[in-house]
Design a protein around this motif. Structure first.
Motif, PDB file in Angstrom:
ATOM      1  N   ARG A  66       8.042 -31.772 -10.647  1.00  0.00           N
ATOM      2  CA  ARG A  66       8.433 -30.432 -10.213  1.00  0.00           C
ATOM      3  C   ARG A  66       9.370 -29.825 -11.238  1.00  0.00           C
ATOM      4  NH1 ARG A  66      12.036 -33.020  -5.823  1.00  0.00           N
ATOM      5  NH2 ARG A  66      14.164 -32.636  -6.553  1.00  0.00           N
ATOM      6  N   VAL A  67       9.548 -28.526 -11.159  1.00  0.00           N
ATOM      7  CA  VAL A  67      10.418 -27.848 -12.105  1.00  0.00           C
ATOM      8  C   VAL A  67      11.862 -28.285 -11.852  1.00  0.00           C
ATOM      9  CG1 VAL A  67      10.923 -25.810 -10.684  1.00  0.00           C
ATOM     10  CG2 VAL A  67      10.845 -25.594 -13.183  1.00  0.00           C
ATOM     11  N   PRO A  68      12.674 -28.485 -12.885  1.00  0.00           N
ATOM     12  CA  PRO A  68      14.073 -28.876 -12.674  1.00  0.00           C
ATOM     13  C   PRO A  68      14.819 -27.891 -11.769  1.00  0.00           C
ATOM     14  CG  PRO A  68      13.474 -29.198 -14.966  1.00  0.00           C
ATOM     15  CD  PRO A  68      12.315 -28.496 -14.316  1.00  0.00           C
ATOM     16  N   ASP A  69      15.635 -28.419 -10.878  1.00  0.00           N
ATOM     17  CA  ASP A  69      16.359 -27.595  -9.904  1.00  0.00           C
ATOM     18  C   ASP A  69      17.178 -26.500 -10.568  1.00  0.00           C
ATOM     19  OD1 ASP A  69      15.323 -29.126  -7.839  1.00  0.00           O
ATOM     20  OD2 ASP A  69      17.072 -30.460  -7.752  1.00  0.00           O
ATOM     21  N   CYS A 117       8.130 -27.641 -18.378  1.00  0.00           N
ATOM     22  CA  CYS A 117       8.786 -26.818 -17.361  1.00  0.00           C
ATOM     23  C   CYS A 117       8.102 -25.474 -17.168  1.00  0.00           C
ATOM     24  CB  CYS A 117      10.268 -26.620 -17.681  1.00  0.00           C
ATOM     25  SG  CYS A 117      10.590 -25.641 -19.172  1.00  0.00           S
ATOM     26  N   THR A 118       7.087 -25.168 -17.981  1.00  0.00           N
ATOM     27  CA  THR A 118       6.410 -23.877 -17.912  1.00  0.00           C
ATOM     28  C   THR A 118       5.050 -23.993 -17.233  1.00  0.00           C
ATOM     29  OG1 THR A 118       5.263 -24.092 -20.036  1.00  0.00           O
ATOM     30  CG2 THR A 118       7.525 -23.246 -20.088  1.00  0.00           C
ATOM     31  N   ALA A 119       4.476 -22.839 -16.896  1.00  0.00           N
ATOM     32  CA  ALA A 119       3.110 -22.772 -16.374  1.00  0.00           C
ATOM     33  C   ALA A 119       2.389 -21.639 -17.084  1.00  0.00           C
ATOM     34  CB  ALA A 119       3.114 -22.545 -14.870  1.00  0.00           C
ATOM     35  N   ILE A 120       1.268 -21.961 -17.729  1.00  0.00           N
ATOM     36  CA  ILE A 120       0.471 -20.957 -18.430  1.00  0.00           C
ATOM     37  C   ILE A 120      -0.955 -21.023 -17.896  1.00  0.00           C
ATOM     38  CG2 ILE A 120      -0.443 -20.231 -20.663  1.00  0.00           C
ATOM     39  CD1 ILE A 120       2.041 -21.357 -21.978  1.00  0.00           C
ATOM     40  N   VAL A 126       8.330 -22.178 -14.772  1.00  0.00           N
ATOM     41  CA  VAL A 126       8.863 -21.029 -15.500  1.00  0.00           C
ATOM     42  C   VAL A 126       7.700 -20.210 -16.064  1.00  0.00           C
ATOM     43  CG1 VAL A 126      10.325 -20.239 -17.390  1.00  0.00           C
ATOM     44  CG2 VAL A 126      10.940 -22.324 -16.116  1.00  0.00           C
ATOM     45  N   PRO A 127       7.573 -18.932 -15.673  1.00  0.00           N
ATOM     46  CA  PRO A 127       6.520 -18.098 -16.256  1.00  0.00           C
ATOM     47  C   PRO A 127       6.928 -17.634 -17.652  1.00  0.00           C
ATOM     48  CG  PRO A 127       7.798 -16.822 -14.675  1.00  0.00           C
ATOM     49  CD  PRO A 127       8.341 -18.229 -14.623  1.00  0.00           C
ATOM     50  N   VAL A 128       5.986 -17.689 -18.580  1.00  0.00           N
ATOM     51  CA  VAL A 128       6.262 -17.281 -19.963  1.00  0.00           C
ATOM     52  C   VAL A 128       5.076 -16.495 -20.509  1.00  0.00           C
ATOM     53  CG1 VAL A 128       7.789 -19.224 -20.509  1.00  0.00           C
ATOM     54  CG2 VAL A 128       5.323 -19.454 -20.875  1.00  0.00           C
ATOM     55  N   ASP A 129       5.326 -15.726 -21.551  1.00  0.00           N
ATOM     56  CA  ASP A 129       4.248 -15.115 -22.306  1.00  0.00           C
ATOM     57  C   ASP A 129       3.508 -16.233 -23.028  1.00  0.00           C
ATOM     58  OD1 ASP A 129       3.167 -14.047 -25.012  1.00  0.00           O
ATOM     59  OD2 ASP A 129       3.482 -12.221 -23.846  1.00  0.00           O
ATOM     60  N   ARG A 130       2.202 -16.313 -22.877  1.00  0.00           N
ATOM     61  CA  ARG A 130       1.495 -17.479 -23.384  1.00  0.00           C
ATOM     62  C   ARG A 130       1.426 -17.525 -24.908  1.00  0.00           C
ATOM     63  NH1 ARG A 130      -4.959 -17.591 -22.203  1.00  0.00           N
ATOM     64  NH2 ARG A 130      -5.670 -16.177 -23.823  1.00  0.00           N
ATOM     65  N   GLU A 131       1.664 -16.421 -25.576  1.00  0.00           N
ATOM     66  CA  GLU A 131       1.648 -16.411 -27.038  1.00  0.00           C
ATOM     67  C   GLU A 131       3.028 -16.598 -27.644  1.00  0.00           C
ATOM     68  OE1 GLU A 131      -0.300 -12.856 -28.329  1.00  0.00           O
ATOM     69  OE2 GLU A 131      -2.299 -13.710 -27.999  1.00  0.00           O
TER      70      GLU A 131
END
Length: 383
Positions: free
Chosen positions: A249-252, A286-289, A266-271
């Motif tokens: 799971r994502v860190p608290d 920690c991210t999801a793409i 964590v949502p991020v710009d994939r590029e």
């Protein structure tokens, strides 16, 4: 120009590459600070070798404090809070400020959500792999269950590599006929993001080695008193040894800081890997793409490495008054040991549309020795 501070949170693959690259690309008037809870870095792709006694923890570990000789400052401690609005991070009782932040905190392991999971064996951390190294020689006969406890999990090939290596290990001990090996996963096939062809080839390899594969098996409980695994469809499976992935799971702290939603990543710009906060980037587990086929980019060291290369080049370009033009393209590759000093190589383009384009090479000794060489190169190059 006034010196800038780039703070890197997490000393795993992504954080290690990011700190090294930043230090090489920035002048010494700028600070590069790496934060990690432990000063020990261990090379995770070799944990299956530790399990089998082919490596020791000491051989695959390095001291992050030695990075100071390169000009990288190291701060040991737990990240307790992140304040993106004011560009502050709380590490233990120390407050650190930054101009740019790279979050590479990985996934947080858990076992509480599934009854009995915390008492199973695992090689997903060094201590677990070392425990198996002591336990396996005592195992003479019975049923070995390798279980993917939940999705997502990092290093998708690892459960299958572990099964194939254990098959080889027991054959070398001449006790394989007395041991059953089964793999259970909630996925419909191995390496879902790699596509049907790669998944089918792995199932075929397992079958050829008399390793049972159980898809769509969602673990709900591990009853150690009766040695029975329970799954959500009511199915039960007996075991004598269970080796499981921990829940990820994502860190608290990332939820508490507002960078991730509860139960999400964590949502991020994939590029560019930019987050919703100014001058804050996140890379790795920690991210999801999301991908074109509705799945997500795998959580793997090679992905974190590639993302770190892009983020650090863009940060350096900004600091050096250049143009941040680098974009992550979704390429990834990894080795998969198959036993008998053989291995295969899985590589592809995960951002391809409408679905990732991934291939797997024919198992051979070349790929095994390539993995051995890569391990040596990695531990030399980044330290």
């Amino acid at each position: 120009m006034a010196g800038k501070t780039v703070l890197v949170l997490g000393g795993g693959t992504g954080g290690l590459v990011a700190a090294n690259r930043l230090r090489r690309m920035l002048g010494r008037e700028h600070r590069v600070v790496l934060v990690n809870r432990s000063y020990v870095y261990s090379y995770a792709p070799s944990f299956t070798w530790v399990m089998l006694g082919r490596r020791t923890g000491r051989r695959i570990s390095r001291d992050l404090r030695t990075l100071s000789k390169k000009g990288i400052e190291f701060e040991q401690g737990e990240v307790q809070g992140i304040d993106p609005a004011n560009k502050r991070v709380l590490v233990g009782e120390r407050e650190l400020t930054y101009d740019y932040l790279v979050v590479a905190l990985g996934a947080q392991y858990s076992a509480d959500e599934i009854e009995g999971l915390g008492r199973t064996w695992t090689y997903y951390h060094l201590e677990g792999a070392e425990g198996l190294q002591e336990q396996l020689p005592r195992f003479q006969a019975g049923r070995v269950a390798i279980v993917v406890s939940g999705l997502p999990y990092k290093c998708p090939p690892a459960p299958y590599e572990g099964a194939l290596l254990l098959d080889d290990y027991f054959r070398r001990r001449r006790i394989r006929d007395d041991i059953e090996i089964s793999v259970f996963t909630p996925e419909s096939r191995p390496l879902m993001a790699a596509g049907e062809q790669v998944g089918g080839r792995i199932i075929e390899m397992l079958s050829q080695r008399s390793i049972d594969f159980h898809a769509n098996a969602r673990l709900t409980a591990v009853h150690h008193e009766s040695n029975v695994l329970h799954f959500d469809d009511g199915h039960q499976a007996p075991f004598d040894m269970t080796i499981a992935t921990p829940l990820h799971r994502v860190p608290d702290v990332l939820v508490q800081s507002g960078m991730a939603a509860t139960g999400g990543w964590v949502p991020v710009d994939r590029e560019t890997l930019a987050t919703n906060f100014e001058d804050v980037y996140a890379i790795g587990d920690c991210t999801a793409i999301p991908l074109g086929d509705g799945l997500a980019l795998p959580k793997a060291g090679v992905i974190a490495h590639g993302e770190a290369e892009v983020v650090t080049r863009n940060i350096s370009a900004e600091i050096n008054e250049g143009r941040p033009i680098w974009a992550y393209g979704g390429q990834g590759a990894c080795f998969l040991e198959t036993g008998g000093n053989r291995g295969t190589y899985v590589s592809g383009h995960f951002f391809a549309e409408p679905a990732p384009e991934v291939t797997m090479r024919q198992p051979s000794r070349i790929w095994h020795w390539a993995k051995v060489g890569f391990e040596r190169l990695w531990l030399w190059r980044w330290f």
